[in-house]
Design an enzyme around this catalytic site. Structure first.
Site, PDB file in Angstrom:
ATOM      1  N   TYR A 104      -7.721   1.162  -7.981  1.00  0.00           N
ATOM      2  CA  TYR A 104      -7.609  -0.238  -7.559  1.00  0.00           C
ATOM      3  C   TYR A 104      -6.879  -1.037  -8.634  1.00  0.00           C
ATOM      4  O   TYR A 104      -7.158  -0.899  -9.829  1.00  0.00           O
ATOM      5  CB  TYR A 104      -9.004  -0.860  -7.361  1.00  0.00           C
ATOM      6  CG  TYR A 104      -8.932  -2.327  -7.022  1.00  0.00           C
ATOM      7  CD1 TYR A 104      -8.948  -2.758  -5.700  1.00  0.00           C
ATOM      8  CD2 TYR A 104      -8.811  -3.295  -8.024  1.00  0.00           C
ATOM      9  CE1 TYR A 104      -8.857  -4.108  -5.381  1.00  0.00           C
ATOM     10  CE2 TYR A 104      -8.716  -4.648  -7.719  1.00  0.00           C
ATOM     11  CZ  TYR A 104      -8.734  -5.046  -6.398  1.00  0.00           C
ATOM     12  OH  TYR A 104      -8.627  -6.382  -6.072  1.00  0.00           O
ATOM     13  N   GLU A 189      -2.471  -7.237  -4.462  1.00  0.00           N
ATOM     14  CA  GLU A 189      -3.512  -6.214  -4.573  1.00  0.00           C
ATOM     15  C   GLU A 189      -3.008  -4.879  -4.036  1.00  0.00           C
ATOM     16  O   GLU A 189      -2.410  -4.827  -2.965  1.00  0.00           O
ATOM     17  CB  GLU A 189      -4.749  -6.655  -3.791  1.00  0.00           C
ATOM     18  CG  GLU A 189      -5.932  -5.687  -3.906  1.00  0.00           C
ATOM     19  CD  GLU A 189      -7.089  -6.089  -2.994  1.00  0.00           C
ATOM     20  OE1 GLU A 189      -8.091  -6.600  -3.511  1.00  0.00           O
ATOM     21  OE2 GLU A 189      -6.983  -5.895  -1.771  1.00  0.00           O
TER      22      GLU A 189
END
Ligand code: GDP
Ligand code: MN
Length: 377
Positions: A104, A189
């Site tokens: 992530y 993201e």
């Protein structure tokens, strides 16, 4: 807030050199099949719904296909789905990667610290909210020099990357930082960022463009978000107008007074259904437009809560009466006004003269409008 669909986010990734799977957008099952058949999307492939909500993987909106027919079947299964309230109209088809690990990575604004912040976790592929705090690294980024070399090394360590993948991370962080700054993003993201062989590939993309910078990005002007049709019109006219689920309309001047008015109605058992902030305007044309919009939202009654500061109450009242006259009879709504400030007596006279209920105290006026809307919820 301009939220970009995955494929648009990935177009930005491409522009800045973030590594991506090969892929293409399709808007029908036939198109999905031919992309796979003609080799424009390598097989096996992934077929992904292009909706703004997350959790597509778990929700059946990400499917895999081995053949062109399989791609068609996956597309047929996803297109037209109602995914968390959004209808699926577009698909992204991409080569299926062999993923060693899912990481992530994101850049966003830390509003309390007032700096950009880099967030990384070795536990990617699931929503970051569900990851234990100890597994998340957060690094505030100085906006002028950007991400420093030692910060990159720290991220590499957090993500468990060394040698070639760590170098890939280095380049990727530079690209993300450039994108974040030059595209006026408030969020970039990558979840998951996939470890594939010696490299890193952005399997997913979520990009949100800062609303206040939207004027610098006419390329996104046709993207609709979750505004209602009336909110869309209001936006074009530059009127702050929001629809809620109650039955009372609120018109006030200034965001603070508008919010406080909603709270007061709620406190007395009323249900605000739509609110409109006139801001500092008393331009009769603008006020008329605002009233017409309010009429179209069909509130049972409207509470007008105005403070006359710079603009005097009598001027405001005259504008309001003019505006009210222009609302077609079929769309008129019961109106209760509370108007305070400079020349309030004159203002109240003018309103009353036009048949509008004008009550100077907050409690009584709020209760009157709730009664006019049919009583407490
Ligand atoms: P989201 O669930 O809406 O965030 O959609 P994602 O684009 O993140 O995809 C969900 C999941 O599908 C990922 O976390 C991966 O596990 C899986 N996935 C997506 N693309 C690939 C791929 O090319 N190969 C493999 N093995 N899995 C993939
Ligand atoms: Mn994802």
């Amino acid at each position: 807030m301009v939220k970009l669909a995955e494929w648009r986010g990935k177009e930005l990734f491409r522009k800045y050199g973030v590594p991506l799977p090969r892929g293409s957008v399709a808007r029908s099952a036939a198109e999905a099949e031919s992309l796979a058949r003609e080799g424009l999307v390598p097989l096996p492939c992934v077929v992904k719904a292009q909706v703004l909500a997350g959790g597509r993987g778990k929700g059946g909106a990400v499917r895999f296909a081995l053949t062109p027919e399989g791609a068609r079947a996956a597309a047929e299964a996803i297109l037209g789905l109602d995914f968390k309230g959004e209808k699926v109209r577009e698909l992204l088809l991409e080569e299926k990667l062999t993923i060693a690990r899912e990481l992530y990575l994101s850049l966003t604004l830390d509003r309390s610290a007032r700096v950009p912040i880099l967030i990384a976790s070795a536990r990617g592929g699931v929503e970051i909210e569900s990851v234990d705090d100890v597994d998340i690294e957060r690094i505030p980024v100085h906006p002028f020099p950007g991400i420093a070399a030692y910060e990159k090394r720290r991220i590499a360590r957090t993500l468990g990357l060394t040698a070639a993948p760590a170098q890939a991370l280095d380049r990727l962080l530079d690209a993300l930082w450039k994108l974040f700054q030059h595209e006026d993003a408030e969020l970039v993201e990558i979840n998951p960022l996939a470890v594939v062989g010696d490299g890193l590939v952005a399997v997913d993309a979520k990009v949100i463009i800062e609303d206040d910078a939207a004027f610098r990005h006419p390329e996104y002007s046709e993207i609709r978000d979750d505004r209602t049709p009336l909110e869309e019109i209001a936006r074009e006219k530059d009127i702050a107008f929001v629809q809620l689920d109650g039955n009372i309309g609120v018109i006030a001047n200034g965001a603070g007074l508008t919010m406080a008015t909603l709270d007061v109605l709620q406190e007395f058992g009323g249900r605000p259904g739509v609110f409109l902030d006139l801001g500092g305007t008393d331009d009769p044309r603008k006020v008329t437009e605002a009233f017409l919009l309010m009429a179209l939202a069909k509130p049972k009654a409207v509470f007008l809560n105005i403070f006359g500061g710079v603009t005097r109450c009598d001027t405001v009242a005259k504008g309001l009466v003019e505006a009210m006259k222009r609302v077609p009879a079929s769309h008129r709504f019961p109106l209760v006004a509370r108007i305070r400030g400079n020349n309030e007596k004159e203002g109240i006279e003018i309103l009353r003269g036009a048949g509008i209920i004008a009550i100077p105290t907050l409690r009584e006026s709020a209760q009157a409008v709730i009664a006019a809307a049919g009583g407490k919820a």
